[in-house]
Motif scaffolding. Structure first.
Motif, PDB file in Angstrom:
ATOM      1  N   SER A  79       0.820  -1.075  -0.109  1.00 32.29           N
ATOM      2  CA  SER A  79       0.033   0.250   0.152  1.00 32.29           C
ATOM      3  C   SER A  79       0.776   1.208   0.026  1.00 32.29           C
ATOM      4  O   SER A  79       2.175   1.050   0.360  1.00 32.29           O
ATOM      5  CB  SER A  79      -0.955   0.057   1.304  1.00 32.29           C
ATOM      6  OG  SER A  79      -0.075  -0.179   2.542  1.00 32.29           O
ATOM      7  N   VAL A  81       1.243   5.473   0.951  1.00 29.64           N
ATOM      8  CA  VAL A  81       0.860   6.950   1.455  1.00 29.64           C
ATOM      9  C   VAL A  81       1.559   7.903   1.063  1.00 29.64           C
ATOM     10  O   VAL A  81       2.777   7.767   0.675  1.00 29.64           O
ATOM     11  CB  VAL A  81       1.049   6.723   3.135  1.00 29.64           C
ATOM     12  CG1 VAL A  81       0.069   5.530   3.710  1.00 29.64           C
ATOM     13  CG2 VAL A  81       2.407   6.528   3.712  1.00 29.64           C
ATOM     14  N   PRO A  85      -2.580  15.288  -0.823  1.00 30.54           N
ATOM     15  CA  PRO A  85      -3.839  14.782  -1.256  1.00 30.54           C
ATOM     16  C   PRO A  85      -3.720  14.643  -2.624  1.00 30.54           C
ATOM     17  O   PRO A  85      -4.516  13.548  -3.282  1.00 30.54           O
ATOM     18  CB  PRO A  85      -4.737  15.850  -0.541  1.00 30.54           C
ATOM     19  CG  PRO A  85      -4.293  16.252   0.589  1.00 30.54           C
ATOM     20  CD  PRO A  85      -2.772  16.298   0.338  1.00 30.54           C
ATOM     21  N   ILE A  88      -2.248  11.711  -4.188  1.00 26.78           N
ATOM     22  CA  ILE A  88      -2.859  10.475  -3.738  1.00 26.78           C
ATOM     23  C   ILE A  88      -4.199  10.321  -4.489  1.00 26.78           C
ATOM     24  O   ILE A  88      -4.758   9.169  -5.104  1.00 26.78           O
ATOM     25  CB  ILE A  88      -3.390  10.437  -2.365  1.00 26.78           C
ATOM     26  CG1 ILE A  88      -2.325  10.259  -1.484  1.00 26.78           C
ATOM     27  CG2 ILE A  88      -4.662   9.324  -1.921  1.00 26.78           C
ATOM     28  CD1 ILE A  88      -1.310   8.783  -1.641  1.00 26.78           C
ATOM     29  N   ARG A  92      -5.087   7.051  -6.726  1.00 30.02           N
ATOM     30  CA  ARG A  92      -6.307   6.313  -6.835  1.00 30.02           C
ATOM     31  C   ARG A  92      -7.064   6.241  -8.096  1.00 30.02           C
ATOM     32  O   ARG A  92      -7.519   5.268  -8.660  1.00 30.02           O
ATOM     33  CB  ARG A  92      -7.110   7.177  -5.843  1.00 30.02           C
ATOM     34  CG  ARG A  92      -6.733   6.918  -4.356  1.00 30.02           C
ATOM     35  CD  ARG A  92      -7.491   7.593  -3.407  1.00 30.02           C
ATOM     36  NE  ARG A  92      -7.582   7.341  -2.099  1.00 30.02           N
ATOM     37  CZ  ARG A  92      -7.577   8.028  -0.963  1.00 30.02           C
ATOM     38  NH1 ARG A  92      -8.142   9.185  -1.119  1.00 30.02           N
ATOM     39  NH2 ARG A  92      -7.196   7.869   0.292  1.00 30.02           N
ATOM     40  N   GLN A  99      -4.308   0.227  -2.695  1.00 30.89           N
ATOM     41  CA  GLN A  99      -4.599   0.873  -1.450  1.00 30.89           C
ATOM     42  C   GLN A  99      -3.943   1.984  -1.428  1.00 30.89           C
ATOM     43  O   GLN A  99      -2.457   1.895  -1.265  1.00 30.89           O
ATOM     44  CB  GLN A  99      -4.524  -0.040  -0.465  1.00 30.89           C
ATOM     45  CG  GLN A  99      -4.935   0.482   0.794  1.00 30.89           C
ATOM     46  CD  GLN A  99      -4.923  -0.354   2.033  1.00 30.89           C
ATOM     47  OE1 GLN A  99      -4.745  -1.470   1.649  1.00 30.89           O
ATOM     48  NE2 GLN A  99      -4.986   0.198   3.086  1.00 30.89           N
ATOM     49  N   SER A 101      -3.390   6.186   0.778  1.00 32.37           N
ATOM     50  CA  SER A 101      -4.210   7.078   1.938  1.00 32.37           C
ATOM     51  C   SER A 101      -3.141   8.328   1.978  1.00 32.37           C
ATOM     52  O   SER A 101      -1.777   8.346   1.519  1.00 32.37           O
ATOM     53  CB  SER A 101      -4.148   6.328   3.072  1.00 32.37           C
ATOM     54  OG  SER A 101      -3.204   5.437   3.705  1.00 32.37           O
TER      55      SER A 101
END
Length: 219
Positions: A79, A81, A85, A88, A92, A99, A101
């Protein structure tokens, strides 16, 4: 157990906003494509082999998700991180089955012995010099015995204050350059053992590149 809290950089919000601004250009320029850099791809492939089946893998500072997806395609439970934002959002959108975040490397609260592998792939050089050791200590605790950490970063002696990046987009951040000996000292102080050391004379940033791989001992 959870790792102890890490000091938050004073410029965290400024750096986050800067990466939000450059995210669209970063994706358009395809800078996260690991297949464009054969020596770096070799390092990532070696890491993937080393952590296969050891435990989950976390890509810290994953950007738009290219390396995370590359590792997932090789069968890893991985995943990603990222502080930004917007990065991300791109991750996505581009890799909907993966995954991702939003999180800072300084605020992950990683559980002890919970990960088989961790990447800090050109994602830790903005951390202040007194904060990076705290982050590396948290990574070392989070690895299972036999787990691996791979770091890619810019090599040198200076701190470079950046005002533009990725197509002359305005940014405000500091790139901290590191010599391999300095990073090895931090990694060994965190309890990790040296595994591999790759030094490249050039990079897209105009300074030498450095890749280090370390392992949490099994005994």
């Amino acid at each position: 157990m959870k790792a102890s809290r890490i000091e938050q950089p004073t410029d965290l919000d400024t750096v986050r906003a800067s990466y939000d601004r450059v995210a669209d250009n970063y994706v358009a320029m395809n800078l996260g494509d690991i297949t464009a850099y054969p020596w770096l791809r070799t390092a990532i492939d070696g890491f993937a082999t080393a952590v296969q089946g050891v435990g989950p893998v976390l890509d810290v500072g994953c950007g738009p998700g290219d390396v995370t997806a590359y590792l997932a395609d090789r069968g890893l439970d991985v995943s990603g991180v990222d502080l930004s934002p917007r990065m991300i959002d791109h991750a996505r959108r581009r890799y909907p089955g993966r995954q991702f975040s939003v999180a800072s490397a300084t605020d992950l609260n990683l559980a002890d012995s919970s990960l088989g592998g961790i990447l800090g792939w050109w994602s830790l050089f903005n951390l202040p010099r007194h904060v990076l050791p705290q982050v590396l200590n948290s990574f070392a605790r989070a690895l299972v015995p036999g787990g691996h950490l791979i770091i890619g970063t810019h090599q040198g002696d200076d701190d470079l204050v950046r005002t533009q990046a990725y197509g002359a987009v305005p940014v405000t951040w500091t790139t901290h350059l590191w010599q391999p000996e300095q990073l090895w000292q931090l990694l060994t102080s965190a309890g990790l053992s040296p595994v591999a050391d790759l030094r490249l004379s050039e990079s897209v940033a105009g300074v030498p590149s450095l890749v280090l791989v370390a392992q949490r001992p099994t005994t």
